[in-house]
Scaffold this motif. Structure first.
Motif, PDB file in Angstrom:
ATOM      1  N   ILE A 196       6.928 -12.387   5.634  1.00  0.00           N
ATOM      2  CA  ILE A 196       6.980 -12.959   4.291  1.00  0.00           C
ATOM      3  C   ILE A 196       5.543 -13.077   3.811  1.00  0.00           C
ATOM      4  O   ILE A 196       4.721 -13.742   4.443  1.00  0.00           O
ATOM      5  CB  ILE A 196       7.676 -14.328   4.305  1.00  0.00           C
ATOM      6  N   ARG A 197       5.240 -12.416   2.703  1.00  0.00           N
ATOM      7  CA  ARG A 197       3.874 -12.341   2.203  1.00  0.00           C
ATOM      8  C   ARG A 197       3.759 -13.021   0.845  1.00  0.00           C
ATOM      9  O   ARG A 197       4.512 -12.703  -0.069  1.00  0.00           O
ATOM     10  CB  ARG A 197       3.446 -10.886   2.108  1.00  0.00           C
ATOM     11  N   VAL A 198       2.806 -13.919   0.720  1.00  0.00           N
ATOM     12  CA  VAL A 198       2.507 -14.538  -0.560  1.00  0.00           C
ATOM     13  C   VAL A 198       1.514 -13.636  -1.277  1.00  0.00           C
ATOM     14  O   VAL A 198       0.467 -13.290  -0.729  1.00  0.00           O
ATOM     15  CB  VAL A 198       1.942 -15.959  -0.378  1.00  0.00           C
ATOM     16  N   VAL A 199       1.865 -13.252  -2.496  1.00  0.00           N
ATOM     17  CA  VAL A 199       1.079 -12.280  -3.253  1.00  0.00           C
ATOM     18  C   VAL A 199       0.391 -12.962  -4.428  1.00  0.00           C
ATOM     19  O   VAL A 199       1.041 -13.605  -5.248  1.00  0.00           O
ATOM     20  CB  VAL A 199       1.994 -11.143  -3.773  1.00  0.00           C
ATOM     21  N   THR A 200      -0.927 -12.803  -4.507  1.00  0.00           N
ATOM     22  CA  THR A 200      -1.689 -13.319  -5.649  1.00  0.00           C
ATOM     23  C   THR A 200      -2.471 -12.212  -6.356  1.00  0.00           C
ATOM     24  O   THR A 200      -3.080 -12.455  -7.391  1.00  0.00           O
ATOM     25  CB  THR A 200      -2.664 -14.430  -5.197  1.00  0.00           C
ATOM     26  N   GLU A 201      -2.459 -11.011  -5.769  1.00  0.00           N
ATOM     27  CA  GLU A 201      -3.157  -9.855  -6.350  1.00  0.00           C
ATOM     28  C   GLU A 201      -2.261  -8.624  -6.242  1.00  0.00           C
ATOM     29  O   GLU A 201      -1.548  -8.454  -5.243  1.00  0.00           O
ATOM     30  CB  GLU A 201      -4.452  -9.575  -5.586  1.00  0.00           C
ATOM     31  N   PRO A 202      -2.281  -7.737  -7.241  1.00  0.00           N
ATOM     32  CA  PRO A 202      -1.441  -6.538  -7.208  1.00  0.00           C
ATOM     33  C   PRO A 202      -1.632  -5.698  -5.945  1.00  0.00           C
ATOM     34  O   PRO A 202      -0.665  -5.119  -5.434  1.00  0.00           O
ATOM     35  CB  PRO A 202      -1.860  -5.767  -8.452  1.00  0.00           C
ATOM     36  N   SER A 203      -2.842  -5.628  -5.425  1.00  0.00           N
ATOM     37  CA  SER A 203      -3.109  -4.796  -4.244  1.00  0.00           C
ATOM     38  C   SER A 203      -2.322  -5.241  -3.011  1.00  0.00           C
ATOM     39  O   SER A 203      -2.226  -4.504  -2.035  1.00  0.00           O
ATOM     40  CB  SER A 203      -4.602  -4.792  -3.928  1.00  0.00           C
ATOM     41  N   GLN A 204      -1.729  -6.444  -3.046  1.00  0.00           N
ATOM     42  CA  GLN A 204      -0.950  -6.948  -1.919  1.00  0.00           C
ATOM     43  C   GLN A 204       0.506  -6.474  -1.953  1.00  0.00           C
ATOM     44  O   GLN A 204       1.255  -6.745  -1.028  1.00  0.00           O
ATOM     45  CB  GLN A 204      -0.998  -8.478  -1.899  1.00  0.00           C
ATOM     46  N   LEU A 205       0.888  -5.778  -3.019  1.00  0.00           N
ATOM     47  CA  LEU A 205       2.256  -5.263  -3.159  1.00  0.00           C
ATOM     48  C   LEU A 205       2.330  -3.817  -2.687  1.00  0.00           C
ATOM     49  O   LEU A 205       1.329  -3.096  -2.723  1.00  0.00           O
ATOM     50  CB  LEU A 205       2.694  -5.357  -4.624  1.00  0.00           C
ATOM     51  N   PRO A 206       3.515  -3.373  -2.260  1.00  0.00           N
ATOM     52  CA  PRO A 206       3.654  -1.984  -1.820  1.00  0.00           C
ATOM     53  C   PRO A 206       3.337  -0.996  -2.953  1.00  0.00           C
ATOM     54  O   PRO A 206       3.713  -1.210  -4.102  1.00  0.00           O
ATOM     55  CB  PRO A 206       5.132  -1.871  -1.428  1.00  0.00           C
ATOM     56  N   VAL A 207       2.651   0.072  -2.608  1.00  0.00           N
ATOM     57  CA  VAL A 207       2.257   1.094  -3.585  1.00  0.00           C
ATOM     58  C   VAL A 207       3.481   1.690  -4.273  1.00  0.00           C
ATOM     59  O   VAL A 207       3.467   1.920  -5.477  1.00  0.00           O
ATOM     60  CB  VAL A 207       1.417   2.203  -2.898  1.00  0.00           C
ATOM     61  N   GLU A 208       4.560   1.926  -3.497  1.00  0.00           N
ATOM     62  CA  GLU A 208       5.758   2.519  -4.087  1.00  0.00           C
ATOM     63  C   GLU A 208       6.435   1.586  -5.092  1.00  0.00           C
ATOM     64  O   GLU A 208       7.199   2.036  -5.940  1.00  0.00           O
ATOM     65  CB  GLU A 208       6.753   2.980  -3.018  1.00  0.00           C
ATOM     66  N   PHE A 209       6.157   0.294  -5.014  1.00  0.00           N
ATOM     67  CA  PHE A 209       6.654  -0.654  -6.011  1.00  0.00           C
ATOM     68  C   PHE A 209       5.789  -0.589  -7.263  1.00  0.00           C
ATOM     69  O   PHE A 209       6.295  -0.530  -8.378  1.00  0.00           O
ATOM     70  CB  PHE A 209       6.663  -2.075  -5.440  1.00  0.00           C
ATOM     71  N   LEU A 210       4.481  -0.605  -7.082  1.00  0.00           N
ATOM     72  CA  LEU A 210       3.566  -0.592  -8.222  1.00  0.00           C
ATOM     73  C   LEU A 210       3.587   0.723  -8.991  1.00  0.00           C
ATOM     74  O   LEU A 210       3.287   0.757 -10.180  1.00  0.00           O
ATOM     75  CB  LEU A 210       2.137  -0.899  -7.754  1.00  0.00           C
ATOM     76  N   ASN A 211       3.919   1.811  -8.299  1.00  0.00           N
ATOM     77  CA  ASN A 211       3.957   3.145  -8.917  1.00  0.00           C
ATOM     78  C   ASN A 211       5.326   3.783  -8.696  1.00  0.00           C
ATOM     79  O   ASN A 211       5.473   4.680  -7.868  1.00  0.00           O
ATOM     80  CB  ASN A 211       2.862   4.035  -8.311  1.00  0.00           C
ATOM     81  N   PRO A 212       6.351   3.315  -9.419  1.00  0.00           N
ATOM     82  CA  PRO A 212       7.697   3.838  -9.200  1.00  0.00           C
ATOM     83  C   PRO A 212       7.782   5.335  -9.492  1.00  0.00           C
ATOM     84  O   PRO A 212       7.127   5.831 -10.412  1.00  0.00           O
ATOM     85  CB  PRO A 212       8.568   3.055 -10.179  1.00  0.00           C
ATOM     86  N   SER A 213       8.598   6.035  -8.679  1.00  0.00           N
ATOM     87  CA  SER A 213       8.769   7.469  -8.917  1.00  0.00           C
ATOM     88  C   SER A 213      10.156   7.906  -8.486  1.00  0.00           C
ATOM     89  O   SER A 213      10.783   7.282  -7.629  1.00  0.00           O
ATOM     90  CB  SER A 213       7.719   8.272  -8.142  1.00  0.00           C
ATOM     91  N   ALA A 214      10.600   9.007  -9.072  1.00  0.00           N
ATOM     92  CA  ALA A 214      11.905   9.568  -8.729  1.00  0.00           C
ATOM     93  C   ALA A 214      11.923  10.018  -7.275  1.00  0.00           C
ATOM     94  O   ALA A 214      12.971  10.012  -6.630  1.00  0.00           O
ATOM     95  CB  ALA A 214      12.227  10.736  -9.655  1.00  0.00           C
ATOM     96  N   ALA A 215      10.782  10.387  -6.737  1.00  0.00           N
ATOM     97  CA  ALA A 215      10.701  10.861  -5.357  1.00  0.00           C
ATOM     98  C   ALA A 215      10.876   9.731  -4.340  1.00  0.00           C
ATOM     99  O   ALA A 215      11.256   9.972  -3.205  1.00  0.00           O
ATOM    100  CB  ALA A 215       9.362  11.556  -5.127  1.00  0.00           C
TER     101      ALA A 215
END
Length: 187
Positions: A28-47
Motif C-alpha cells: 500500500i503506497r501513499v502517493v504525493t507526487e505523480p512519479s509515484q504512480l505506475p507509468v501505465e496509469f499515467l500514460n494510458p494506451s490501447a496496448a
C-alpha cells in the motif's frame, strides 16, 4: 517516522472465494507526487489496458466538498493518492487515466466521486463499472421490483451470499484501503 510520501504499508490480501487465505501481501503506497504512480496509469494506451479498483474519500464529497484521497487498487499494489498533500497538480496528472477508455475503473456508488472530480477538477470519468448499478440491474433481470430509494451499500453487497466470490474479489480491495489508511492516520 517516515514522511507519508515515502510510506509504504503492507496489508494482507483477502481470502480467495473458497475462504482459503492467499499467501501474499499487497503493498500500500501513499502517493504525493505523480512519479509515484505506475507509468501505465499515467500514460494510458490501447496496448496496455487496465482494470483498477477506484474510490474517492473526502469531506462532504460532492461538488462543494473537498476530495482528500483517491484509492487506486491495482493487482500488485494499492495507491492512496493524497489530494491534500499532492494538491491539484497530482490530481491533474491522474486526469488522462481517469478520463481514459483504456482503463476500466471499478467503483461502488460513483455519483459523489464523479461529481467531486468534475466540479473540483474538471475530470469526466470514463469507462466506469459501478457495482451498485450492476447489482440493481441484476436484481431487475431476476425479476425483483426496485422501490424508490432502493440502495445497496458496499457492506450490504459484500454480505449478499449470492455475490460473495464474484464481486467480493473485485471490491474487497476497497476495505483494505480504508483499513490501511486508518492505520496510517493513527501512526
Amino acid at each position: 517516522m517516515a514522511s507519508s510520501s515515502s510510506h509504504q504499508a503492507r496489508g494482507p490480501f483477502p481470502s480467495d472465494p473458497g475462504g482459503k487465505p492467499l499467501d501474499h501481501e499487497v503493498p500500500i503506497r501513499v502517493v504525493t507526487e505523480p512519479s509515484q504512480l505506475p507509468v501505465e496509469f499515467l500514460n494510458p494506451s490501447a496496448a496496455k489496458q487496465l482494470i483498477i479498483g477506484f474510490d474517492c474519500e473526502g469531506v462532504n464529497l460532492c461538488r462543494h466538498g473537498a476530495l482528500c484521497i483517491m484509492q487506486l487498487a491495482f493487482p500488485d499494489a494499492i495507491y492512496l493518492v493524497d489530494a491534500i498533500k499532492g494538491g491539484e497538480s497530482l490530481i491533474e496528472a491522474c486526469k488522462p487515466a481517469l478520463e481514459s477508455s483504456y482503463i476500466t475503473k471499478v467503483i461502488h456508488d460513483c455519483k459523489r466521486d464523479s461529481e467531486a472530480l468534475y466540479f473540483q477538477f474538471g475530470i469526466r470519468l470514463h469507462n466506469v463499472v459501478d457495482t451498485q448499478i450492476a447489482y440493481s440491474l441484476i436484481e431487475e433481470q431476476e425479476g425483483r421490483i426496485r422501490l424508490p430509494g432502493d440502495y445497496i451499500s458496499f457492506v450490504g453487497l459484500l454480505a449478499d451470499p449470492r455475490y460473495c466470490g464474484t464481486l467480493y474479489s473485485v471490491v474487497s480491495i476497497f476495505i483494505i484501503c480504508f483499513w490501511s489508511y486508518s492505520l496510517i492516520i493513527v501512526m
